[in-house]
Design an enzyme around this catalytic site. Sequence first.
Site, PDB file in Angstrom:
ATOM      1  N   ASP A 222      29.342   4.090  16.854  1.00  0.00           N
ATOM      2  CA  ASP A 222      28.436   3.079  16.320  1.00  0.00           C
ATOM      3  C   ASP A 222      28.323   1.880  17.262  1.00  0.00           C
ATOM      4  O   ASP A 222      29.318   1.414  17.807  1.00  0.00           O
ATOM      5  CB  ASP A 222      28.966   2.605  14.954  1.00  0.00           C
ATOM      6  CG  ASP A 222      28.065   1.581  14.310  1.00  0.00           C
ATOM      7  OD1 ASP A 222      26.938   1.945  13.956  1.00  0.00           O
ATOM      8  OD2 ASP A 222      28.485   0.416  14.157  1.00  0.00           O
ATOM      9  N   GLU A 264      25.463   5.770  19.815  1.00  0.00           N
ATOM     10  CA  GLU A 264      24.395   5.022  19.172  1.00  0.00           C
ATOM     11  C   GLU A 264      24.174   3.766  20.004  1.00  0.00           C
ATOM     12  O   GLU A 264      24.836   2.748  19.815  1.00  0.00           O
ATOM     13  CB  GLU A 264      24.729   4.629  17.737  1.00  0.00           C
ATOM     14  CG  GLU A 264      23.495   4.138  17.006  1.00  0.00           C
ATOM     15  CD  GLU A 264      23.614   2.807  16.278  1.00  0.00           C
ATOM     16  OE1 GLU A 264      22.653   2.404  15.631  1.00  0.00           O
ATOM     17  OE2 GLU A 264      24.667   2.149  16.393  1.00  0.00           O
TER      18      GLU A 264
HETATM   19  O1  TEU Z   1      23.457  -0.032  13.948  1.00  0.00           O
HETATM   20  C1  TEU Z   1      23.565  -0.751  15.148  1.00  0.00           C
HETATM   21  C2  TEU Z   1      22.351  -0.846  15.929  1.00  0.00           C
HETATM   22  O2  TEU Z   1      22.341  -0.437  17.071  1.00  0.00           O
HETATM   23  C3  TEU Z   1      21.197  -1.613  15.411  1.00  0.00           C
HETATM   24  O3  TEU Z   1      20.584  -2.093  16.558  1.00  0.00           O
HETATM   25  C4  TEU Z   1      20.184  -0.776  14.671  1.00  0.00           C
HETATM   26  O4  TEU Z   1      19.100  -0.576  15.510  1.00  0.00           O
HETATM   27  C5  TEU Z   1      19.602  -1.480  13.493  1.00  0.00           C
HETATM   28  O5  TEU Z   1      19.230  -2.750  13.771  1.00  0.00           O
HETATM   29  C6  TEU Z   1      20.578  -1.432  12.348  1.00  0.00           C
HETATM   30  O6  TEU Z   1      19.899  -1.845  11.213  1.00  0.00           O
HETATM   31  C7  TEU Z   1      24.672   0.446  13.464  1.00  0.00           C
HETATM   32  C8  TEU Z   1      24.516   1.127  12.116  1.00  0.00           C
HETATM   33  O7  TEU Z   1      23.643   2.226  12.251  1.00  0.00           O
HETATM   34  C9  TEU Z   1      24.036   0.139  11.101  1.00  0.00           C
HETATM   35  O8  TEU Z   1      23.882   0.735   9.840  1.00  0.00           O
HETATM   36  C10 TEU Z   1      25.038  -0.991  11.015  1.00  0.00           C
HETATM   37  O9  TEU Z   1      24.541  -1.989  10.157  1.00  0.00           O
HETATM   38  C11 TEU Z   1      25.319  -1.588  12.393  1.00  0.00           C
HETATM   39  O10 TEU Z   1      25.640  -0.577  13.342  1.00  0.00           O
HETATM   40  C12 TEU Z   1      26.504  -2.521  12.353  1.00  0.00           C
HETATM   41  O11 TEU Z   1      27.685  -1.796  12.211  1.00  0.00           O
END
Ligand code: TEU
Length: 570
Positions: A222, A264
């Site tokens: 993540d 990610e």
């Molecule tokens: O998302 C992180 C992320 O890279 C964000 O830029 C994403 O594009 C988006 O803005 C998230 O709404 C991850 C998870 O997928 C997300 O659910 C979490 O809220 C976030 O990390 C923080 O842990």
Amino acid sequence: MTDSLPVAPLPEDAAELAAEARSDLEWYRDAVFYQVVLPSFADGNKDGIGDFVGLTNKLDYLSWLGIDAVWVPPFYPSPLGDGGYDVADYLDVAPQYGTLGDFDRFVEEAHRQGIKVVIDLVMNHTSSAHPWFEASRTDPDGPYGDYYVWRDTDQDYPDVRVIFVDTEESNWAWDEVRGQYYWHRFFSHQPDLNFENPAVREEMLSVVRFWCARGIDGLRLDAIPYLYEAEGTNGENLPATHHFIAEVRRVLDQEFPGIVLVAEANQPPGQVVEYFGTPDAPECHMCFHFPLMPQIFKAVKSEETSGLLSAWQHTPVPPAGGLWGLFLRNHDELTLEMVSDEERWQMYKWYAPEPRMRANVGIRRRLSPLLDADRPTLELVHALLLSLPGAPFLYYGDEIGMGDTIELYDRDGVRTPMQWDDTEGAGFSEAPIERFYLPLVSREGYSSQEVNVATQEGDPDSWLNWVRALLAARKAVRTLQDGLFDIIQTDDPAVFAYWRRGTWRALGDNAPVLCVFNFSTEPKVVSLEMAEVEPAASARWVAGNAVVEHARGRWQAQLPPRGFGWVEFG
Ligand code: TEU
Ligand code: CA
């Protein structure tokens, strides 16, 4: 929804072929992934919250559908201020989801059914409720004092953007207890860990080992670009961050071969590709392709494919063993961080006409409502997702065309309970519906009476059965799973076409497959730049409704509105 399109039946040896392909360490190369949201998938103990027992009971459904791997987002103890991405204990299962024993039984049963398990690893930050943070703020000189990024000022790292623009104004938050500011890239209740501290890095490697030893098959990393900060930079994709991910990979390769990493990194392609690492220091096996996804939605509304083409042309080819993770939707907003300002406003105009549909830099809606539940368009984008080179990730409920509830908090509107049948609790839970983790979708046209698994399972023309047939068609054609990729020129900007051919594996004699997609709402007859193919070559239809033939001295495709074709040659 309009009539379904036919898809070729699965050949008899397909299951055998697929099993053979998955038995090696590169199982992910031909896998289709399915993301669940655990508290909304299936409730095993009637408390209104989905859990591991419930998910385990639904593995036969995933297996019936043709899924190879399931991705379960964070299930750790958490105050749930960010859907569990605010972790309070990395080494346990939150009580509402079951026990570690339930987790183990889930993994065991998944493996028995030939399904791999990918879990989420949130390394960048913890919840402020994590005992490490509690210790860090109360005892600055103690063993955890340096676990987070503390400063006397909130002026450091001024070049770092705020990601959650709806809720946060700064990446610094003041802590009364310690009397200092702490750094956070996401919600202020999610303090960033300090990766400069070797103890933090060791801690994370222990977490990795803990879950790998329990038999998982993959980790989604993540928010991976943000591990390290440095003055004078935007704090994203720093060399130290790559160095640590390579360290995680080294541990996997040495101690747990076959366990894969998925990055990610919501970043431009040139930066994302770096998360595959280098031959000397490999990092992730798969990286989500964030810039491509919005271009698919743009092509649908603009009815032309130049953005899609350009996204692919700017997509570096992953190094050997690397694969793009492809997706249409996930549990977050449809992020528009990777498009130009102009494209973003256009996307909002098309897809988020109501202000409530927007969230942060994106759109909090599900796939089917985004595409007006238009069956040919849903088929088109799925045929694209399942034939582009990469690992396709499906989002739970999209296979039945589930809707959303945009009024719910934050991104909860796209995380509502799975609609299994038309009973009062939608087959999700036997608890009273007031106790459900989130309310069922009630919007007309999308309620669980109208959209559910049971009804669609019994209807051969349903969307669910169409998705299942397309997954089976993909599984039957090795070239579609891991073949190489070449754009085919067409004479119409509404039509996108490419070859999948040969493969990285020892499958060089596999027949090439032509994939052609009409993004227009008009029928099209286009010529295809494939002069190298003999006019008399035999073309075998695999899926879709395109007619491909050699006529008037050229190859051409006839496509209905939003039509597509997968056609195998030779
Ligand atoms: O998302 C992180 C992320 O890279 C964000 O830029 C994403 O594009 C988006 O803005 C998230 O709404 C991850 C998870 O997928 C997300 O659910 C979490 O809220 C976030 O990390 C923080 O842990
Ligand atoms: Ca439960």
